[in-house]
Scaffold this active site. Structure first.
Site, short mmCIF file in Angstrom:
data_model
loop_
_atom_site.label_atom_id
_atom_site.label_comp_id
_atom_site.label_asym_id
_atom_site.label_seq_id
_atom_site.Cartn_x
_atom_site.Cartn_y
_atom_site.Cartn_z
CD GLU A 1 -29.83 0.56 -1.37
OE1 GLU A 1 -29.65 0.48 -2.59
OE2 GLU A 1 -29.27 1.42 -0.65
NE ARG B 1 -44.37 -7.25 -16.33
CZ ARG B 1 -44.92 -8.45 -16.54
NH1 ARG B 1 -44.80 -9.40 -15.62
NH2 ARG B 1 -45.58 -8.70 -17.66
NE ARG C 1 -48.63 -7.14 -15.40
CZ ARG C 1 -48.28 -6.54 -16.51
NH1 ARG C 1 -47.95 -5.25 -16.51
NH2 ARG C 1 -48.25 -7.20 -17.65
CG HIS D 1 -27.94 6.22 -8.87
ND1 HIS D 1 -27.92 4.88 -9.16
CD2 HIS D 1 -26.92 6.43 -7.99
CE1 HIS D 1 -26.92 4.30 -8.51
NE2 HIS D 1 -26.31 5.22 -7.78
CB THR E 1 -27.13 10.50 3.74
OG1 THR E 1 -27.72 9.29 3.25
CG2 THR E 1 -27.48 10.65 5.20
CB ILE E 2 -31.08 10.22 -0.30
CG1 ILE E 2 -30.40 8.89 -0.64
CG2 ILE E 2 -30.68 11.32 -1.27
CD1 ILE E 2 -30.96 8.24 -1.89
CG ASP E 3 -29.00 6.22 2.44
OD1 ASP E 3 -29.73 6.11 1.44
OD2 ASP E 3 -27.78 6.00 2.42
NE ARG F 1 -25.30 4.11 3.87
CZ ARG F 1 -24.25 4.57 4.51
NH1 ARG F 1 -23.04 4.18 4.16
NH2 ARG F 1 -24.39 5.40 5.51
NE ARG G 1 -26.77 9.27 -5.14
CZ ARG G 1 -25.71 8.45 -5.18
NH1 ARG G 1 -25.69 7.38 -4.39
NH2 ARG G 1 -24.69 8.70 -5.94
O1 F6P Z 1 -25.97 6.53 0.63
C1 F6P Z 1 -26.69 6.97 -0.46
C2 F6P Z 1 -26.90 5.87 -1.45
O2 F6P Z 1 -27.67 6.39 -2.51
C3 F6P Z 1 -27.50 4.61 -0.88
O3 F6P Z 1 -28.88 4.72 -0.67
C4 F6P Z 1 -27.10 3.60 -1.91
O4 F6P Z 1 -26.99 2.29 -1.37
C5 F6P Z 1 -25.73 4.07 -2.32
O5 F6P Z 1 -25.66 5.44 -2.00
C6 F6P Z 1 -25.45 3.89 -3.79
O6 F6P Z 1 -24.18 4.40 -4.04
P1 F6P Z 1 -23.47 4.53 -5.45
O7 F6P Z 1 -23.31 6.00 -5.67
O8 F6P Z 1 -22.17 3.85 -5.25
O9 F6P Z 1 -24.31 3.88 -6.48
#
Ligand code: F6P
Length: 374
Positions: free
Chosen positions: A234, A273, A174, A279, A137-139, A183, A282
């Site tokens: 987020e 801004r 700015r 994504h 997971t990137i998280d 997540r 990712r």
């Molecule tokens: O769990 C990885 C993640 O990229 C989170 O950081 C993000 O909230 C979620 O997946 C976004 O998922 P989706 O692929 O549904 O846009």
């Protein structure tokens, strides 16, 4: 020894998935003489009309630097249903999947994924089917492992974004807000904020107040820095508030960055801004670390299966790959310790978390005063 094993990728994609797939295949085929079947689109590939692909050392050649997953992935599907607006893994079609695995001649499974995928994999183990999990997971929010692949690449991307925002923020005086993924944890925001020289880092673990954000912006202004860079996870939330969702029915987090931009502009009168990195964090090629970690996880997962382990997940602990029970791996998410070293370091170098505590507010203002002109 198993004659044939299956491999699948589940959940959101992460840079390094193909490195892990390649390592599984090369180790299984080359070291243990097993055959490998790739299951497409996560567990969906072993339901109904199954869709699988034979994997050989030749077919995985050249995939190491490729982003995404050659097997495809799903982060929802037949195994995870929404119940009362929350994902539920009850009533999984395990029996159908087990029958199909039998027909396909797949004797054991390597499941690469995050919390959800690993929780499903554990159910296969409970039903007596040999399975080893590989965390992804990137998280970086899986409790049992110090790192997951994908995370370091995501930080690289977020850091580069902050570097780029820095020069445009400074040119226009700015406030720039960068919303990053993660997540309900602030690992990406914290690491990228430190590496990319953010002035404020807002994470779910430390609820923020708008007054504290504004105080930091103004303290910088008074010390001669007429721009401010904010990185916000987020899942970050205001004190007493809740996280914001871009899509409530799908529980997709997002929107907090733009909200902050509006409020800060209103409260300070400064042009602001917001950029949502999304994504981009990712997609694309994994960095060297994630290729290495994915490869090591993949090879160690096959070695674990070959030595008779099941129901475990490979994990990085103190620089070494170990195995831990899947049940432990899925029990809790790993959050940023608010009294941890990195948070302390960030505060020591003048980064604000916009916590509404008087002492911390005082520290932010004092830091700007002490360092102005230095
Ligand atoms: O769990 C990885 C993640 O990229 C989170 O950081 C993000 O909230 C979620 O997946 C976004 O998922 P989706 O692929 O549904 O846009």
């Amino acid at each position: 020894m198993y004659k044939q094993i299956g491999i699948l990728t589940g959940g959101g994609d992460a840079p390094g998935l193909n490195a892990a797939i390649r390592a599984v295949v090369r180790t299984a085929v080359g070291e243990f003489g097993m055959k490998c079947i790739g299951i497409e689109d996560s567990f969906e590939g072993i339901l109904g009309e199954t869709h699988t692909v034979k994997l050989t050392t030749k077919s995985v050649s050249g995939i190491l630097p490729r982003g995404g997953t050659i097997l495809g992935t799903r982060n929802k599907g037949s195994f995870v249903r929404m119940v009362d607006g929350r994902p539920s893994i009850k009533e999984m079609p395990i029996s159908e999947a087990l029958a199909n695995l039998d027909i396909l001649g797949i004797e054991a499974l390597i499941a690469i994924g995050g919390e959800g995928t690993l929780a499903i994999a554990e159910q296969f183990h409970r039903r007596g089917f040999p399975v080893i999990g590989v965390p992804k997971t990137i998280d970086n929010d899986l409790a049992a492992t110090e790192l997951t692949f994908g995370f370091m690449t995501a930080i690289d991307i977020a850091t580069e974004a902050l570097d780029r925002l820095h020069t445009t923020a400074a040119s226009h005086d700015r406030v720039m807000v960068l919303e990053v993924m993660g997540r309900n944890t602030g690992w990406i925001a914290l690491h990228a904020g430190l590496a990319g020289s953010a002035d404020l880092i807002l994470i779910p673990e430390i609820p923020f107040s708008y007054e504290s954000i504004v105080q930091k912006v103004q303290a910088r202004e008074e010390s001669g820095s007429r721009f401010t860079n904010i990185v916000v996870a987020e899942g970050a939330k205001e004190v007493g508030g809740t996280e914001m969702y871009r899509d409530q029915s799908e529980l997709r987090l997002g929107g907090i960055g733009d909200h902050i931009r509006h409020r800060v502009e209103e409260m300070t009168g400064k042009e602001s801004r917001c950029v949502v990195l999304g994504h981009l964090q990712r997609g694309g090629s994994p960095n060297a670390f994630d290729r290495m970690l994915g490869t090591n996880f993949g090879a160690c997962a096959v070695r674990a299966l070959a030595s008779g382990e099941t129901g475990n997940m490979v994990a990085l602990q103190a620089g070494t790959i170990v195995t831990v029970p899947l049940s432990e791996a899925c029990a809790n998410i790993k959050t940023v310790p608010t009294d941890g070293q990195l948070v302390r370091t960030a505060r020591d170098i003048g980064i604000s978390f916009a916590a509404p505590k008087q002492s911390i507010l005082g520290e932010d203002a004092a830091f700007e005063a002490r360092t102005s002109g230095s």
